[in-house]
Scaffold this motif. Structure first.
Motif, short mmCIF file in Angstrom:
data_model
loop_
_atom_site.label_atom_id
_atom_site.label_comp_id
_atom_site.label_asym_id
_atom_site.label_seq_id
_atom_site.Cartn_x
_atom_site.Cartn_y
_atom_site.Cartn_z
N UNK A 32 0.85 -1.18 0.00
CA UNK A 32 0.00 0.00 0.00
C UNK A 32 0.88 1.23 0.00
N UNK A 33 0.58 2.18 -0.86
CA UNK A 33 1.30 3.45 -0.87
C UNK A 33 0.75 4.30 0.28
N UNK A 34 1.44 4.24 1.43
CA UNK A 34 0.94 4.89 2.63
C UNK A 34 1.63 6.21 2.95
N UNK A 35 2.29 6.79 1.97
CA UNK A 35 3.03 8.03 2.22
C UNK A 35 2.12 9.13 2.75
N UNK A 36 0.91 9.25 2.18
CA UNK A 36 0.03 10.33 2.59
C UNK A 36 -0.64 10.04 3.93
N UNK A 37 -0.48 8.86 4.49
CA UNK A 37 -1.09 8.51 5.77
C UNK A 37 -0.24 8.97 6.95
N UNK A 38 0.96 9.41 6.70
CA UNK A 38 1.83 9.87 7.78
C UNK A 38 1.63 11.37 8.02
N UNK A 39 1.87 11.78 9.25
CA UNK A 39 1.64 13.17 9.63
C UNK A 39 2.53 14.11 8.82
N UNK A 40 1.90 15.07 8.16
CA UNK A 40 2.64 16.01 7.34
C UNK A 40 2.95 17.31 8.08
N UNK A 41 2.44 17.45 9.29
CA UNK A 41 2.65 18.67 10.05
C UNK A 41 3.31 18.35 11.39
N UNK A 42 3.97 19.34 11.94
CA UNK A 42 4.61 19.15 13.24
C UNK A 42 3.54 18.97 14.32
N UNK A 43 3.84 18.21 15.38
CA UNK A 43 2.87 18.05 16.47
C UNK A 43 2.51 19.39 17.09
N UNK A 44 1.30 19.43 17.68
CA UNK A 44 0.82 20.64 18.34
C UNK A 44 0.93 20.48 19.86
N UNK A 45 0.69 21.58 20.57
CA UNK A 45 0.74 21.54 22.03
C UNK A 45 -0.48 22.24 22.60
N UNK A 46 -0.92 21.76 23.78
CA UNK A 46 -2.03 22.41 24.48
C UNK A 46 -1.80 22.28 25.98
N UNK A 47 -2.34 23.23 26.74
CA UNK A 47 -2.23 23.19 28.19
C UNK A 47 -2.97 21.98 28.73
N UNK A 48 -2.33 21.26 29.64
CA UNK A 48 -2.93 20.03 30.14
C UNK A 48 -4.24 20.30 30.88
N UNK A 49 -4.39 21.48 31.48
CA UNK A 49 -5.63 21.79 32.19
C UNK A 49 -6.78 22.07 31.23
N UNK A 50 -6.50 22.23 29.94
CA UNK A 50 -7.56 22.41 28.95
C UNK A 50 -8.09 21.08 28.44
N UNK A 51 -7.50 19.99 28.91
CA UNK A 51 -7.90 18.66 28.47
C UNK A 51 -9.26 18.28 29.05
N UNK A 52 -10.13 17.71 28.20
CA UNK A 52 -11.40 17.19 28.69
C UNK A 52 -11.11 16.00 29.60
N UNK A 53 -11.86 15.82 30.69
CA UNK A 53 -11.54 14.74 31.63
C UNK A 53 -11.76 13.33 31.10
N UNK A 54 -12.45 13.17 29.97
CA UNK A 54 -12.64 11.84 29.39
C UNK A 54 -11.46 11.51 28.49
#
Length: 264
Positions: free
Chosen positions: A162-184
């Motif tokens: 399978x040509x899976x090249x486009x299935x890999x992340x093309x952007x750098x990871x993002x970040x968010x404050x841990x307290x903004x995380x939903x508890x689920x």
């Protein structure tokens, strides 16, 4: 699969629903022998996991000892190559509710500690209207990938690749404050060998259960007597595709979707 978990077609899946669906889908995957265990009531039962992961083809004496004993690192059965034998690779998913409307700060250290474990696969979760795949943390920020890049279906080539090249992340990871995380959330761990699972149990006892006054989840040796008997999941007989549950495909796109993070 979602319909079986009480979710209509086009409805949002929360972390717990995703975990249950993955457990069902794994039963239909004939390419591997992956065993998927989803914890119940914030409790991981060692006895049940050992029972599920040990191959039925092994000798009864080894199966009995593996299913009922939580061996130390020095007491494991190994073959000449140093690997545990007969063990089905384990995908361990632990759905959690870490607060009511917001994550309880008392769980933050334990939550971050899980990412340090070599068996960690990260976590599923997010915040209202957003679902993310968390892969680590930096200080008080979580590092995540957004898995919602859609693309056309890609069929396998004649040689089975399978040509899976486009299935890999093309952007750098993002970040968010841990307290903004939903508890689920849902924690994920992978144990290729039994020794990996034994090591994970030791790390949980040392780094999470003994260090935290309010435990994020429980790790117990024996199956709780008040629970229904544990039966390893088996591939069900499929008699429907689910297509008959859709009155009209046109109705799926008449309204904007409403997203919601489900409670566990």
């Amino acid at each position: 699969m979602g319909v079986g978990e009480g979710k209509s077609i086009g409805e949002w899946f929360g972390p717990n629903t995703v975990a249950q669906v993955l457990k069902k889908l794994a039963l239909f995957d004939e390419w591997n022998s992956l065993a998927v265990y989803v914890s119940m009531d914030n409790t991981v039962v060692i006895e049940d996991i050992k029972k599920m992961c040990w191959s039925p083809a092994q000798s009864s004496s080894v199966a009995h000892s593996s299913a009922h004993l939580h061996r130390s690192a020095l007491g494991r059965n190994k073959n000449t190559a140093g690997l545990c034998t007969g063990w089905k690779p384990l995908l361990l998913i632990i759905p959690l509710r870490l607060g009511i409307n917001h994550i309880n700060p008392v769980y933050i250290d334990a939550f971050k500690e899980c990412f340090k474990m070599p068996q960690s696969l990260g976590a599923l979760g997010g915040k209202p209207n957003n679902a993310y795949y968390f892969i680590g943390f930096l200080g008080n920020e979580l590092i995540y990938l957004d898995p919602h890049t859609t693309q056309s279906f890609v069929d396998s080539e004649e040689n089975g690749t399978v040509d899976d090249e486009s299935f890999h992340c093309q952007q750098a990871p993002h970040r968010m404050k841990i307290m903004n995380l939903d508890p689920s959330v849902a924690l994920g761990f992978f144990c290729k060998e039994e020794c990996d699972f034994d090591n994970w149990c030791s790390l949980v006892q040392k780094e999470i259960l003994k260090q935290q006054s309010l435990r994020m989840f429980e790790l117990v040796q024996k199956h709780p007597p008040h629970w229904p008997p544990f039966i390893p999941p088996a591939k069900p007989e499929v008699t429907t595709t689910g297509a008959e549950l859709i009155e009209s495909t046109d109705k799926l796109f008449e309204l904007e979707e409403e997203f919601e993070i489900l409670s566990v």
